[in-house]
Design a protein around this motif. Structure first.
Motif, PDB file in Angstrom:
ATOM      1  N   ILE A   1       0.834  -1.206   0.000  1.00 20.14           N
ATOM      2  CA  ILE A   1       0.000   0.000   0.000  1.00 20.14           C
ATOM      3  C   ILE A   1       0.869   1.257   0.000  1.00 20.14           C
ATOM      4  O   ILE A   1       0.578   2.222  -0.714  1.00 20.14           O
ATOM      5  CB  ILE A   1      -0.973  -0.018   1.204  1.00 20.14           C
ATOM      6  CG1 ILE A   1      -2.019  -1.107   0.992  1.00 20.14           C
ATOM      7  CG2 ILE A   1      -1.641   1.337   1.392  1.00 20.14           C
ATOM      8  CD1 ILE A   1      -2.905  -1.364   2.174  1.00 20.14           C
ATOM      9  N   ILE A   2       1.945   1.256   0.777  1.00 24.95           N
ATOM     10  CA  ILE A   2       2.873   2.398   0.779  1.00 24.95           C
ATOM     11  C   ILE A   2       3.499   2.566  -0.600  1.00 24.95           C
ATOM     12  O   ILE A   2       3.659   3.683  -1.094  1.00 24.95           O
ATOM     13  CB  ILE A   2       3.937   2.223   1.876  1.00 24.95           C
ATOM     14  CG1 ILE A   2       3.301   2.389   3.255  1.00 24.95           C
ATOM     15  CG2 ILE A   2       5.077   3.215   1.700  1.00 24.95           C
ATOM     16  CD1 ILE A   2       4.212   2.025   4.404  1.00 24.95           C
ATOM     17  N   GLY A   3       3.847   1.456  -1.239  1.00 24.51           N
ATOM     18  CA  GLY A   3       4.416   1.521  -2.586  1.00 24.51           C
ATOM     19  C   GLY A   3       3.449   2.124  -3.584  1.00 24.51           C
ATOM     20  O   GLY A   3       3.844   2.934  -4.439  1.00 24.51           O
ATOM     21  N   PHE A   4       2.182   1.756  -3.499  1.00 29.75           N
ATOM     22  CA  PHE A   4       1.186   2.346  -4.394  1.00 29.75           C
ATOM     23  C   PHE A   4       0.993   3.832  -4.096  1.00 29.75           C
ATOM     24  O   PHE A   4       0.781   4.630  -5.008  1.00 29.75           O
ATOM     25  CB  PHE A   4      -0.149   1.609  -4.295  1.00 29.75           C
ATOM     26  CG  PHE A   4      -0.171   0.332  -5.078  1.00 29.75           C
ATOM     27  CD1 PHE A   4       0.098   0.319  -6.436  1.00 29.75           C
ATOM     28  CD2 PHE A   4      -0.459  -0.872  -4.461  1.00 29.75           C
ATOM     29  CE1 PHE A   4       0.088  -0.859  -7.164  1.00 29.75           C
ATOM     30  CE2 PHE A   4      -0.476  -2.057  -5.173  1.00 29.75           C
ATOM     31  CZ  PHE A   4      -0.204  -2.053  -6.531  1.00 29.75           C
ATOM     32  N   ALA A   5       1.081   4.219  -2.829  1.00 20.99           N
ATOM     33  CA  ALA A   5       0.976   5.641  -2.481  1.00 20.99           C
ATOM     34  C   ALA A   5       2.161   6.419  -3.055  1.00 20.99           C
ATOM     35  O   ALA A   5       1.988   7.551  -3.538  1.00 20.99           O
ATOM     36  CB  ALA A   5       0.912   5.798  -0.962  1.00 20.99           C
ATOM     37  N   VAL A   6       3.347   5.829  -3.029  1.00 19.77           N
ATOM     38  CA  VAL A   6       4.514   6.477  -3.624  1.00 19.77           C
ATOM     39  C   VAL A   6       4.324   6.615  -5.129  1.00 19.77           C
ATOM     40  O   VAL A   6       4.699   7.626  -5.730  1.00 19.77           O
ATOM     41  CB  VAL A   6       5.808   5.692  -3.285  1.00 19.77           C
ATOM     42  CG1 VAL A   6       6.988   6.210  -4.071  1.00 19.77           C
ATOM     43  CG2 VAL A   6       6.098   5.761  -1.802  1.00 19.77           C
ATOM     44  N   GLN A   7       3.708   5.615  -5.761  1.00 19.20           N
ATOM     45  CA  GLN A   7       3.447   5.692  -7.204  1.00 19.20           C
ATOM     46  C   GLN A   7       2.482   6.846  -7.522  1.00 19.20           C
ATOM     47  O   GLN A   7       2.692   7.582  -8.485  1.00 19.20           O
ATOM     48  CB  GLN A   7       2.856   4.379  -7.721  1.00 19.20           C
ATOM     49  CG  GLN A   7       3.809   3.246  -7.714  1.00 19.20           C
ATOM     50  CD  GLN A   7       4.870   3.360  -8.795  1.00 19.20           C
ATOM     51  OE1 GLN A   7       4.991   4.346  -9.484  1.00 19.20           O
ATOM     52  NE2 GLN A   7       5.648   2.321  -8.925  1.00 19.20           N
ATOM     53  N   VAL A   8       1.450   6.988  -6.744  1.00 19.52           N
ATOM     54  CA  VAL A   8       0.500   8.087  -6.961  1.00 19.52           C
ATOM     55  C   VAL A   8       1.201   9.418  -6.767  1.00 19.52           C
ATOM     56  O   VAL A   8       1.015  10.359  -7.556  1.00 19.52           O
ATOM     57  CB  VAL A   8      -0.717   7.946  -6.013  1.00 19.52           C
ATOM     58  CG1 VAL A   8      -1.581   9.197  -6.030  1.00 19.52           C
ATOM     59  CG2 VAL A   8      -1.538   6.731  -6.397  1.00 19.52           C
ATOM     60  N   TYR A   9       2.040   9.513  -5.732  1.00 17.94           N
ATOM     61  CA  TYR A   9       2.793  10.741  -5.495  1.00 17.94           C
ATOM     62  C   TYR A   9       3.718  11.042  -6.681  1.00 17.94           C
ATOM     63  O   TYR A   9       3.836  12.187  -7.111  1.00 17.94           O
ATOM     64  CB  TYR A   9       3.603  10.614  -4.202  1.00 17.94           C
ATOM     65  CG  TYR A   9       4.508  11.795  -3.947  1.00 17.94           C
ATOM     66  CD1 TYR A   9       3.994  13.012  -3.511  1.00 17.94           C
ATOM     67  CD2 TYR A   9       5.882  11.711  -4.148  1.00 17.94           C
ATOM     68  CE1 TYR A   9       4.810  14.104  -3.285  1.00 17.94           C
ATOM     69  CE2 TYR A   9       6.706  12.787  -3.927  1.00 17.94           C
ATOM     70  CZ  TYR A   9       6.173  13.981  -3.488  1.00 17.94           C
ATOM     71  OH  TYR A   9       6.981  15.058  -3.272  1.00 17.94           O
TER      72      TYR A   9
END
Length: 85
Positions: free
Chosen positions: A68-76
């Motif tokens: 989930i953190i990785g996907f948040a970094v992708q969105v960022y």
């Protein structure tokens, strides 16, 4: 004159994102990959034997959180404006 501009536009290739965006995207991909690696395993060779390691803290809490953190970094990384300092 219009044809000359079209030829000039074809020769210059521009990336959709900036260098900063791609760095964050690769960091996000690495975090997602780490999460899936931590999530794997824990099975049993014999189907009649139960392996309680499948419910470990690493597979239930840590790995999905990393994904989930990785996907948040992708969105960022996608929303990041590389021109802004």
């Amino acid at each position: 004159m219009g044809e000359k501009k079209r030829k000039e536009n074809k020769t210059t290739s521009q990336f959709v994102f900036g260098e900063k965006n791609y760095k964050f995207m690769f960091i996000g991909l690495a975090i997602i990959a780490l999460g899936f690696i931590l999530m794997s395993g824990g099975g049993s060779d014999d189907p009649n034997v139960f392996n309680p390691d499948i419910f470990s803290w690493r597979r239930i809490r840590l790995a999905p959180t990393l994904v989930i953190i990785g996907f948040a970094v992708q969105v960022y990384a996608i929303l990041l404006n590389p021109d802004k300092e």
